[in-house]
Design a protein around this motif. Structure first.
Motif, PDB file in Angstrom:
ATOM      1  N   TRP A 329       0.883  -1.234   0.106  1.00 39.84           N
ATOM      2  CA  TRP A 329      -0.051  -0.058   0.071  1.00 39.84           C
ATOM      3  C   TRP A 329       0.800   1.121   0.034  1.00 39.84           C
ATOM      4  CZ3 TRP A 329       1.814   1.814   4.573  1.00 39.84           C
ATOM      5  CH2 TRP A 329       1.887   0.788   5.626  1.00 39.84           C
ATOM      6  N   VAL A 330       2.217   1.232  -0.325  1.00 43.08           N
ATOM      7  CA  VAL A 330       2.917   2.277  -0.802  1.00 43.08           C
ATOM      8  C   VAL A 330       3.424   2.546  -1.830  1.00 43.08           C
ATOM      9  CG1 VAL A 330       3.762   2.632   1.826  1.00 43.08           C
ATOM     10  CG2 VAL A 330       5.039   1.197  -0.075  1.00 43.08           C
ATOM     11  N   LYS A 331       3.468   3.596  -2.486  1.00 38.63           N
ATOM     12  CA  LYS A 331       3.835   3.780  -4.055  1.00 38.63           C
ATOM     13  C   LYS A 331       5.280   4.257  -4.058  1.00 38.63           C
ATOM     14  CE  LYS A 331       2.488   6.352  -8.052  1.00 38.63           C
ATOM     15  NZ  LYS A 331       2.283   5.135  -8.898  1.00 38.63           N
ATOM     16  N   PRO A 332       5.924   3.585  -4.771  1.00 44.14           N
ATOM     17  CA  PRO A 332       7.450   4.042  -5.047  1.00 44.14           C
ATOM     18  C   PRO A 332       7.382   5.573  -5.503  1.00 44.14           C
ATOM     19  CG  PRO A 332       7.175   1.739  -5.782  1.00 44.14           C
ATOM     20  CD  PRO A 332       5.889   2.448  -5.686  1.00 44.14           C
ATOM     21  N   GLU A 333       8.459   6.222  -5.235  1.00 48.06           N
ATOM     22  CA  GLU A 333       8.542   7.687  -5.763  1.00 48.06           C
ATOM     23  C   GLU A 333      10.062   7.884  -6.092  1.00 48.06           C
ATOM     24  OE1 GLU A 333       6.201  10.542  -3.531  1.00 48.06           O
ATOM     25  OE2 GLU A 333       6.039   8.744  -1.982  1.00 48.06           O
ATOM     26  N   GLU A 334      10.095   8.918  -6.809  1.00 46.76           N
ATOM     27  CA  GLU A 334      11.515   9.493  -7.071  1.00 46.76           C
ATOM     28  C   GLU A 334      12.409   9.967  -5.907  1.00 46.76           C
ATOM     29  OE1 GLU A 334      13.014   8.778 -10.114  1.00 46.76           O
ATOM     30  OE2 GLU A 334      11.108   8.075 -11.225  1.00 46.76           O
ATOM     31  N   PRO A 335      13.619   9.953  -6.042  1.00 48.11           N
ATOM     32  CA  PRO A 335      14.310  10.472  -4.809  1.00 48.11           C
ATOM     33  C   PRO A 335      14.030  11.856  -4.553  1.00 48.11           C
ATOM     34  CG  PRO A 335      15.721   8.955  -6.149  1.00 48.11           C
ATOM     35  CD  PRO A 335      14.792   9.208  -7.024  1.00 48.11           C
ATOM     36  N   ASN A 336      13.886  12.721  -5.408  1.00 50.53           N
ATOM     37  CA  ASN A 336      13.824  14.112  -5.172  1.00 50.53           C
ATOM     38  C   ASN A 336      12.294  14.314  -4.619  1.00 50.53           C
ATOM     39  OD1 ASN A 336      12.157  13.405  -7.422  1.00 50.53           O
ATOM     40  ND2 ASN A 336      12.491  15.394  -8.609  1.00 50.53           N
ATOM     41  N   GLN A 337      11.412  13.516  -5.081  1.00 51.30           N
ATOM     42  CA  GLN A 337       9.839  13.548  -4.271  1.00 51.30           C
ATOM     43  C   GLN A 337      10.086  13.244  -2.564  1.00 51.30           C
ATOM     44  OE1 GLN A 337       8.146  10.879  -7.104  1.00 51.30           O
ATOM     45  NE2 GLN A 337       6.381  12.727  -7.198  1.00 51.30           N
ATOM     46  N   LEU A 338      11.128  12.252  -2.370  1.00 52.94           N
ATOM     47  CA  LEU A 338      11.071  11.697  -0.985  1.00 52.94           C
ATOM     48  C   LEU A 338      12.400  12.630   0.060  1.00 52.94           C
ATOM     49  CD1 LEU A 338      11.237   8.052  -1.862  1.00 52.94           C
ATOM     50  CD2 LEU A 338       9.534   9.233  -0.559  1.00 52.94           C
ATOM     51  N   TRP A 339      12.966  13.459  -0.559  1.00 53.06           N
ATOM     52  CA  TRP A 339      14.061  14.108  -0.015  1.00 53.06           C
ATOM     53  C   TRP A 339      13.460  14.550   1.440  1.00 53.06           C
ATOM     54  CZ3 TRP A 339      18.763  14.235   0.948  1.00 53.06           C
ATOM     55  CH2 TRP A 339      19.444  15.534   1.689  1.00 53.06           C
ATOM     56  N   SER A 354       4.180 -10.285   1.092  1.00 53.80           N
ATOM     57  CA  SER A 354       3.927 -11.487   0.601  1.00 53.80           C
ATOM     58  C   SER A 354       5.037 -12.039  -0.248  1.00 53.80           C
ATOM     59  CB  SER A 354       2.522 -11.524  -0.210  1.00 53.80           C
ATOM     60  OG  SER A 354       2.244 -12.645  -1.162  1.00 53.80           O
ATOM     61  N   GLU A 355       5.132 -13.410  -0.275  1.00 52.87           N
ATOM     62  CA  GLU A 355       6.284 -14.031  -1.234  1.00 52.87           C
ATOM     63  C   GLU A 355       5.921 -13.718  -2.657  1.00 52.87           C
ATOM     64  OE1 GLU A 355       6.792 -17.924  -0.059  1.00 52.87           O
ATOM     65  OE2 GLU A 355       8.543 -17.369   1.337  1.00 52.87           O
ATOM     66  N   GLU A 356       4.666 -13.419  -3.054  1.00 50.07           N
ATOM     67  CA  GLU A 356       4.437 -13.143  -4.304  1.00 50.07           C
ATOM     68  C   GLU A 356       4.934 -12.013  -5.035  1.00 50.07           C
ATOM     69  OE1 GLU A 356       0.004 -13.199  -4.767  1.00 50.07           O
ATOM     70  OE2 GLU A 356      -0.230 -15.024  -3.653  1.00 50.07           O
ATOM     71  N   CYS A 357       5.433 -10.985  -4.050  1.00 50.75           N
ATOM     72  CA  CYS A 357       5.975  -9.795  -4.413  1.00 50.75           C
ATOM     73  C   CYS A 357       7.261  -9.879  -4.804  1.00 50.75           C
ATOM     74  CB  CYS A 357       5.941  -8.921  -3.120  1.00 50.75           C
ATOM     75  SG  CYS A 357       4.042  -8.453  -2.836  1.00 50.75           S
ATOM     76  N   ASP A 358       7.442  -9.016  -5.993  1.00 50.96           N
ATOM     77  CA  ASP A 358       8.869  -8.700  -6.367  1.00 50.96           C
ATOM     78  C   ASP A 358       9.318  -7.692  -5.556  1.00 50.96           C
ATOM     79  OD1 ASP A 358      10.979  -7.922  -7.674  1.00 50.96           O
ATOM     80  OD2 ASP A 358      10.205  -8.492 -10.028  1.00 50.96           O
ATOM     81  N   LEU A 359      10.551  -7.791  -5.235  1.00 50.54           N
ATOM     82  CA  LEU A 359      11.182  -6.910  -4.446  1.00 50.54           C
ATOM     83  C   LEU A 359      11.932  -5.589  -4.843  1.00 50.54           C
ATOM     84  CD1 LEU A 359      12.500  -9.144  -1.135  1.00 50.54           C
ATOM     85  CD2 LEU A 359      10.469  -7.751  -1.428  1.00 50.54           C
ATOM     86  N   ASN A 360      11.739  -5.535  -6.480  1.00 56.68           N
ATOM     87  CA  ASN A 360      12.551  -4.500  -6.968  1.00 56.68           C
ATOM     88  C   ASN A 360      11.946  -3.211  -6.721  1.00 56.68           C
ATOM     89  OD1 ASN A 360      14.340  -6.046  -8.735  1.00 56.68           O
ATOM     90  ND2 ASN A 360      12.791  -6.158 -10.389  1.00 56.68           N
ATOM     91  N   TRP A 361      10.570  -3.114  -6.237  1.00 54.97           N
ATOM     92  CA  TRP A 361      10.006  -2.053  -5.743  1.00 54.97           C
ATOM     93  C   TRP A 361      10.848  -1.407  -4.380  1.00 54.97           C
ATOM     94  CZ3 TRP A 361       7.734  -1.326  -0.974  1.00 54.97           C
ATOM     95  CH2 TRP A 361       7.406  -2.678  -0.245  1.00 54.97           C
ATOM     96  N   THR A 362      11.218  -2.206  -3.605  1.00 54.96           N
ATOM     97  CA  THR A 362      11.734  -1.527  -2.392  1.00 54.96           C
ATOM     98  C   THR A 362      12.845  -0.899  -2.731  1.00 54.96           C
ATOM     99  OG1 THR A 362      13.326  -3.701  -2.064  1.00 54.96           O
ATOM    100  CG2 THR A 362      11.022  -3.591  -1.142  1.00 54.96           C
ATOM    101  N   MET A 363      13.768  -0.856  -4.011  1.00 61.99           N
ATOM    102  CA  MET A 363      14.892   0.068  -4.157  1.00 61.99           C
ATOM    103  C   MET A 363      14.568   1.317  -4.027  1.00 61.99           C
ATOM    104  SD  MET A 363      17.431  -2.073  -4.660  1.00 61.99           S
ATOM    105  CE  MET A 363      18.735  -0.701  -5.395  1.00 61.99           C
ATOM    106  N   PHE A 364      13.422   1.739  -4.394  1.00 65.70           N
ATOM    107  CA  PHE A 364      13.154   3.272  -4.008  1.00 65.70           C
ATOM    108  C   PHE A 364      13.367   3.880  -2.802  1.00 65.70           C
ATOM    109  CE2 PHE A 364       9.163   2.263  -1.935  1.00 65.70           C
ATOM    110  CZ  PHE A 364       8.753   3.443  -1.096  1.00 65.70           C
ATOM    111  N   ILE A 365      13.450   3.002  -1.572  1.00 63.12           N
ATOM    112  CA  ILE A 365      13.802   3.380  -0.299  1.00 63.12           C
ATOM    113  C   ILE A 365      15.447   3.653  -0.321  1.00 63.12           C
ATOM    114  CG2 ILE A 365      13.892   2.599   1.919  1.00 63.12           C
ATOM    115  CD1 ILE A 365      11.335   1.095   1.691  1.00 63.12           C
TER     116      ILE A 365
END
Length: 435
Positions: A329-339, A354-365
Motif C-alpha cells: 500500500w505504498v507507492k514508489p517515488e523518485e528520490p527528489n520527491q522523498l528528500w 507476501s512471497e508473491e511480491c517482486d522486491l524491485n520496488w523496495t529499491m526506491f527506499i
C-alpha cells in the motif's frame, strides 16, 4: 497462575485471580510471633522498604499488621502498581458482570489500603500504575486516585482501563455502553486524569462532542496515549493537539482520518489498521517525530499511499511498515520527491511482505534515503496469518491478484551505489526463489 494484584502491568485481566486480595497472607503469621526478639523489625527503614517494595501490592499492604514498627513502611513506597492481573490463556473465557465487580472490589481495597493511608507521609510517589475495569467500582477507585493526585506529589501516573468484553467480542452496542461508562467516569473524577502521564484506553465510542478533545484538555501532563478500537463514531475525524504528548498509538480505530494538528514533543507514532479509503492520517506540526510504525492489511478499496504526501513535513529516522502479507500500500517515488521526509532516515523495516511480491520496488527506499544505515526486509506467507480461502478473500475485499501488481518501478542504474548502508537483512524466502 497469575495473582490478582501484580507488581507489573498486565495485558488483559485473568479469571481465576480476580478475588485473591482478601485471602490471608502467610506474612500475617509473623504477627503472632512479634516479641522482643523481632530482629526483622529492628532493621533500618531503608532495608524494610526495600523488602516491602519487592512484594505484590496486596502483601505490601498487609505488612502493616505485622508490628507497630511496620505500620508506616507501605506508606513510604515510591512505586505503586495496582492491577487486576494478567491473561491466563489456559482458562480464557468471557468475563461476567460479577467477575468485573469482584476484580474492581479487589483493586478498590488495595487502593484504599495503600493510598488513603499516605495522608501523613512525606514520601513522593515516583510511579503510580493502576489497571482496572470500566464498570462497578470505577468511580470509587477514581475518587481515591483523584484525591491522591491533588494532595500528594506524584511523579508519573499511568492508567489502563479494560472493558468486560475483549475487542473480538465487542458489538456496536457494547462500544457505545463502554463509551458512556468512560464519560461518566471522566466527569466524576477529572482530577484522576489531570495528573496522568500515560493512558491506555480500549473498546469504546464517544460522542463527537466533546469526545477526545476533552480528554486531551483534561490530561494536561499526558506523555503517552494508546487508543485501541476507540472512536467518536464510524468514519469520524480525530484531531490531536497536546503540548507534552511524546508517544501516540492508534490501533484498529474507525476514524475517517486522524489529524495530528499540533504535537511539538511527539517522537513516536504507531498507526495500525484503518478503514478509510483515503489518506487516513495527516501530520501537520510534529517537528520531533523520529519513529513511525504503520501496519495495515490493505483491501482492494484502500488507497495506495505516497509517503511524500502522507508524511507531510515530518523528517523521520526510523520507519517500520507491516503489510500483513497483503497488497503493498505504498507507492514508489523518485528520490527528489522523498528528500523532505527521507533525508534523515537511518533505519527501515519492511515486514510481512507476501512471497508473491517482486522486491524491485523496495529499491526506491535506498534511492530516496541517502543516509540509510540499516534495511530489514521480512518476506512471509505463513498460513496461520493469511486469509487463503477464496470466498473469504472476496468477502473481505482482499485481492486475488499478485500482491504488488499495481507497482511499476524501474530498476536503478547499474552503477547505483549507496554509501551509508551498513546492514542489510532479507529473510523469509524459500530456497527455490530467486532474490
Amino acid at each position: 497462575m497469575s495473582r490478582s494484584l501484580r507488581r507489573r502491568p498486565a495485558a488483559r485481566p485473568s479469571i481465576k485471580a480476580l478475588s485473591s486480595y482478601n485471602r490471608w497472607s502467610p506474612l500475617a503469621n509473623l504477627a503472632e510471633e512479634e516479641d522482643q526478639s523481632d530482629r526483622l523489625s529492628s532493621l533500618p527503614d531503608g532495608v524494610l522498604l526495600d523488602i516491602v517494595d519487592r512484594l505484590d501490592i496486596a502483601d505490601a499492604a498487609r505488612t502493616r499488621t505485622l508490628a507497630r514498627r511496620w505500620k508506616q513502611i507501605p506508606t513510604m513506597l515510591s512505586r505503586i502498581f495496582i492491577t487486576v492481573g494478567s491473561l491466563d490463556n489456559e482458562h480464557k473465557r468471557e468475563l461476567t458482570c460479577d467477575d468485573v465487580a469482584r476484580a474492581n472490589a479487589t483493586v478498590l481495597g488495595a487502593t484504599r489500603s495503600v493510598l488513603e493511608s499516605r495522608t501523613t507521609s512525606l514520601c513522593t510517589i515516583n510511579l503510580l500504575c493502576l489497571q482496572f475495569f470500566l464498570g462497578d467500582g470505577t468511580v470509587s477507585i477514581g475518587q481515591i486516585v483523584a484525591n491522591t493526585m491533588v494532595t500528594e506529589k506524584v511523579g508519573s501516573a499511568e492508567l489502563t482501563l479494560f472493558t468486560m468484553k475483549d475487542t473480538d467480542r465487542c458489538t456496536n452496542d457494547d462500544v457505545l455502553t463502554y463509551g458512556k461508562q468512560f464519560k461518566s467516569f471522566l466527569d466524576a473524577c477529572p482530577n484522576a486524569f489531570s495528573g496522568l502521564a500515560r493512558l491506555k484506553l480500549e473498546n469504546f465510542r464517544l460522542g463527537e462532542s466533546p469526545g477526545f478533545p476533552e480528554i486531551f484538555s483534561i490530561c494536561k501532563r499526558l506523555e503517552f496515549l494508546r487508543l485501541f478500537n476507540c472512536d467518536m463514531g464510524m468514519l469520524s475525524l480525530l484531531e490531536v493537539s497536546h503540548p507534552l504528548l511524546r508517544e501516540l498509538e492508534i490501533v484498529r480505530c474507525y476514524f475517517e482520518r486522524v489529524d495530528l494538528k499540533w504535537l511539538p514533543k511527539l517522537t513516536v507514532l504507531t498507526f495500525s489498521l484503518w478503514v478509510s479509503e483515503h489518506d487516513p492520517l495527516s501530520l501537520d506540526y510534529v517537528p520531533l517525530l523520529q519513529t513511525l510504525s504503520i501496519t495495515h492489511m490493505a483491501r482492494l478499496r484502500h488507497k495506495v499511499l505516497k509517503l511524500s504526501e502522507f508524511l507531510g513535513k515530518a523528517t523521520i529516522s526510523h520507519l517500520n511498515l507491516n503489510f500483513l502479507c497483503e497488497k503493498i500500500w505504498v507507492k514508489p517515488e523518485e528520490p527528489n520527491q522523498l528528500w523532505q521526509v527521507f533525508h534523515k532516515l537511518r533505519h527501515v523495516t519492511l515486514t510481512h511482505i507476501s512471497e508473491e511480491c517482486d522486491l524491485n520496488w523496495t529499491m526506491f527506499i535506498l534511492q530516496g534515503a541517502p543516509s540509510l544505515q540499516e534495511l530489514c526486509i521480512k518476506v512471509w506467507d505463513h498460513l496461520c496469518e493469511m486469509t487463503v480461502n477464496e470466498q473469504e478473500r472476496i468477502k473481505y475485499g482482499l485481492s486475488n491478484e499478485k500482491k504488488d501488481a499495481h507497482i511499476l518501478w524501474r530498476a536503478p542504474a547499474s552503477d547505483f551505489k549507496h554509501r551509508n548502508l551498513s546492514v542489510l537483512r532479507v529473510f523469509g524466502f524459500h530456497g527455490r526463489r530467486r532474490l
